[in-house]
Write an enzyme that holds these catalytic residues in place. Structure first.
Site, mmCIF file in Angstrom:
data_model
loop_
_atom_site.group_PDB
_atom_site.id
_atom_site.type_symbol
_atom_site.label_atom_id
_atom_site.label_comp_id
_atom_site.label_asym_id
_atom_site.label_seq_id
_atom_site.Cartn_x
_atom_site.Cartn_y
_atom_site.Cartn_z
ATOM 1 N N GLU A 101 -6.361 6.971 7.706
ATOM 2 C CA GLU A 101 -5.576 7.831 8.086
ATOM 3 C C GLU A 101 -5.288 9.394 7.963
ATOM 4 O O GLU A 101 -5.754 9.273 6.918
ATOM 5 C CB GLU A 101 -4.041 6.287 7.381
ATOM 6 C CG GLU A 101 -4.459 5.188 7.141
ATOM 7 C CD GLU A 101 -3.604 4.441 6.694
ATOM 8 O OE1 GLU A 101 -2.806 5.169 5.419
ATOM 9 O OE2 GLU A 101 -3.776 3.437 6.202
ATOM 10 N N CYS A 114 -1.240 15.248 5.417
ATOM 11 C CA CYS A 114 -1.594 14.772 4.494
ATOM 12 C C CYS A 114 -3.511 13.445 5.495
ATOM 13 O O CYS A 114 -3.005 13.143 5.876
ATOM 14 C CB CYS A 114 -0.921 13.245 3.837
ATOM 15 S SG CYS A 114 -1.865 12.408 3.033
ATOM 16 N N CYS A 121 -10.771 2.747 -0.689
ATOM 17 C CA CYS A 121 -10.989 4.053 -2.020
ATOM 18 C C CYS A 121 -11.714 3.249 -3.357
ATOM 19 O O CYS A 121 -11.545 2.067 -3.123
ATOM 20 C CB CYS A 121 -9.628 4.160 -2.490
ATOM 21 S SG CYS A 121 -9.516 5.243 -4.114
ATOM 22 N N CYS A 125 -6.816 1.010 -7.679
ATOM 23 C CA CYS A 125 -5.545 1.114 -8.345
ATOM 24 C C CYS A 125 -4.455 0.170 -7.893
ATOM 25 O O CYS A 125 -4.283 -0.519 -7.153
ATOM 26 C CB CYS A 125 -4.412 2.343 -8.011
ATOM 27 S SG CYS A 125 -5.042 4.568 -8.938
ATOM 28 N N CYS A 128 -1.554 0.192 -5.160
ATOM 29 C CA CYS A 128 -1.981 0.930 -3.804
ATOM 30 C C CYS A 128 -2.924 0.155 -2.798
ATOM 31 O O CYS A 128 -3.515 -0.522 -2.986
ATOM 32 C CB CYS A 128 -2.948 2.578 -4.099
ATOM 33 S SG CYS A 128 -3.431 3.345 -3.453
ATOM 34 N N CYS A 342 -0.535 6.236 1.324
ATOM 35 C CA CYS A 342 -1.812 5.633 1.880
ATOM 36 C C CYS A 342 -2.074 4.789 2.296
ATOM 37 O O CYS A 342 -1.928 3.015 1.071
ATOM 38 C CB CYS A 342 -2.516 6.545 0.801
ATOM 39 S SG CYS A 342 -2.537 6.650 -0.629
HETATM 40 N N1 SAH Z 1 -7.041 8.913 -4.781
HETATM 41 C C1 SAH Z 1 -5.934 9.985 -5.193
HETATM 42 C C2 SAH Z 1 -5.476 10.658 -3.365
HETATM 43 C C3 SAH Z 1 -4.845 9.755 -2.935
HETATM 44 S S1 SAH Z 1 -3.424 8.613 -3.758
HETATM 45 C C4 SAH Z 1 -5.317 9.917 -5.929
HETATM 46 O O1 SAH Z 1 -5.233 8.974 -6.871
HETATM 47 O O2 SAH Z 1 -4.471 11.316 -6.881
HETATM 48 C C5 SAH Z 1 -1.869 10.255 -3.407
HETATM 49 C C6 SAH Z 1 -0.644 9.412 -4.373
HETATM 50 O O3 SAH Z 1 -0.521 8.328 -3.748
HETATM 51 C C7 SAH Z 1 -1.427 9.357 -6.117
HETATM 52 O O4 SAH Z 1 -0.938 10.036 -6.345
HETATM 53 C C8 SAH Z 1 -1.631 8.197 -5.941
HETATM 54 O O5 SAH Z 1 -0.987 7.116 -6.919
HETATM 55 C C9 SAH Z 1 0.339 7.746 -4.654
HETATM 56 N N2 SAH Z 1 -0.212 6.485 -4.528
HETATM 57 C C10 SAH Z 1 -0.523 5.309 -3.888
HETATM 58 N N3 SAH Z 1 -0.288 4.272 -2.938
HETATM 59 C C11 SAH Z 1 0.868 4.500 -2.856
HETATM 60 C C12 SAH Z 1 2.714 4.115 -2.888
HETATM 61 N N4 SAH Z 1 2.596 2.611 -2.787
HETATM 62 N N5 SAH Z 1 4.029 4.237 -3.476
HETATM 63 C C13 SAH Z 1 3.765 5.709 -3.993
HETATM 64 N N6 SAH Z 1 2.958 6.310 -4.308
HETATM 65 C C14 SAH Z 1 1.429 6.107 -3.744
HETATM 66 FE FE1 SF4 Z 2 -7.347 5.436 -4.949
HETATM 67 FE FE2 SF4 Z 2 -4.752 4.690 -4.336
HETATM 68 FE FE3 SF4 Z 2 -6.095 4.844 -6.999
HETATM 69 FE FE4 SF4 Z 2 -5.687 7.200 -4.865
HETATM 70 S S1 SF4 Z 2 -3.953 5.528 -6.051
HETATM 71 S S2 SF4 Z 2 -7.286 6.710 -6.304
HETATM 72 S S3 SF4 Z 2 -6.253 5.912 -3.351
HETATM 73 S S4 SF4 Z 2 -6.631 3.457 -4.946
#
Ligand code: SAH
Ligand code: SF4
Length: 355
Positions: A101, A114, A121, A125, A128, A342
């Site tokens: 995306e 973005c 990934c 997390c 996410c 994301c």
């Molecule tokens: N992997 C990297 C970059 C991609 S995620 C990282 O984790 O920093 C970019 C940001 O989006 C991160 O701070 C992540 O915690 C946040 N994010 C992921 N899923 C989300 C969600 N459902 N709502 C809001 N922020 C989210």
């Molecule tokens: Fe990966 Fe999502 Fe965690 Fe960023 S927030 S490191 S994209 S699992």
């Protein structure tokens, strides 16, 4: 873990992964005049053409030679959606069938792209959507830059992208070489100032130090999400091996080397990390580094049990940080109705619920 990057399935290489010097060398090897390299780069990065065929001031023979070795856009647009706040999202399909995306986020003065760095990934997390199905592979330098150019093409003809954030699918520093090469391309060729390019990372200390040693001026955003190791490990599996204290050391090193203040990202999850004592502990951590804090309202993901706090709770969290002298902001959520967090659009489409 060494992940594959595909490209082998393609007969041609991406022009978007070729640096200015490499382009000069290539045309030199082909016995072409040096200004041809400049012309090609202008077609790509100033005039935003979609194919080599459109580079009409090159001879047909040169265009054919170029097309024999290179392609401009590899991806096809699988879906394109636009939210009422004008955020636009593309799901791109790559030659090997994988999808990623990218998003265009417009605001008064800015046009922000973005972009993703991996297919899925590896971090996973818990809140996410990107890591729910693991990681398939890394994106190449050309594929990372291609997303920027795809998003540029979503802008009006007289508009140029002003910012790029590496906040889509994937962990940029887990695909270090392609991420850094793409950063350089976006800076040097797309023409976006290093300070306007943000790399967001879940926190890999070794790679943060390596990035600092590159002596570039990119903005580094660290996804903190919790002020204690115990809570952070519940949210971010990779935090098991990395203490917050190590991250503090690494971002201090980044600041010392680059002079750039670090952004701490903090996704607010109701009842989990959004209490006043969490905010106070984050403020204590901030005293140890030169940072600003970006509070992110959680974008709920179907099938996951997490919720965003009320606006009032979020404002209280912000106030607590500010009252302790922290430079903090609450980021408004954009593009909610097009699954802008994301990983959501890709997941929906792959799981067949986006029809
Ligand atoms: N992997 C990297 C970059 C991609 S995620 C990282 O984790 O920093 C970019 C940001 O989006 C991160 O701070 C992540 O915690 C946040 N994010 C992921 N899923 C989300 C969600 N459902 N709502 C809001 N922020 C989210
Ligand atoms: Fe990966 Fe999502 Fe965690 Fe960023 S927030 S490191 S994209 S699992």
């Amino acid at each position: 873990m060494k992940l594959p990057i595909h490209d082998t399935e393609l007969k041609t290489k991406s022009l978007l992964g070729v640096s200015s010097d490499e382009m000069g060398d290539l045309l030199g090897r082909w016995d072409e005049k040096p200004y041809r390299a400049k012309q090609i780069l202008e077609w790509i990065y100033d005039r935003h053409v979609a194919s080599i065929d459109e580079m009409t001031n090159l001879s047909k023979a040169l265009r054919e030679k170029l097309a024999g070795e290179f392609h401009l856009f590899e991806s096809r647009i699988v879906t394109e959606s636009k939210a009422t706040d004008r955020t636009q999202k593309l799901l791109l399909g790559w030659a090997d069938g994988q999808t990623t995306e990218c998003v265009m986020i417009p605001s008064d003065r800015r046009r922000t792209a973005c972009i993703s760095t991996q297919v899925g990934c590896p971090v996973g997390c818990v809140f996410c959507a990107s890591g729910l199905d693991g990681v398939k592979r890394n994106l190449t330098t050309g594929q990372i830059v291609e997303q920027v150019m795809r998003v540029q093409r979503l802008c009006e003809p007289d508009e140029r992208l002003s910012n790029v954030v590496f906040m889509g699918l994937g962990e940029p520093l887990a695909n270090y070489d392609c991420t850094v090469a793409a950063l350089r391309q976006i800076n040097a060729l797309v023409g976006i100032g290093a300070r306007k390019i943000t790399v967001s990372t879940v926190g890999l200390p070794k790679q943060i130090r390596r990035l600092a040693d590159e002596q570039l001026q990119f903005t580094l955003a660290l996804s903190l999400h919790a002020p204690t190791d115990e809570l952070r490990q519940q949210l971010i599996p990779w935090a098991e091996g990395v203490a917050i204290a190590e991250l503090v050391d690494a971002v201090r090193y980044y600041f010392d080397k680059t002079g750039r203040e670090i952004t701490l990202e903090y996704v607010l999850l109701e009842g989990i990390n959004d209490a006043r004592n969490h905010a106070a502990a984050v403020a204590d951590l901030c005293r140890k580094m030169r940072t600003n804090v970006n509070l992110i309202l959680y974008n709920p993901v179907p099938d996951l049990p997490y919720r965003r706090p009320t606006d009032e709770a979020a404002r209280n969290f912000l106030q607590t940080l500010r009252s302790k002298g922290v430079n903090a902001h609450l980021r408004p959520s954009r593009g909610m109705e097009i699954d802008s967090a994301c990983g959501q659009l890709r997941r929906r489409t792959e799981h067949g619920t986006n029809a």
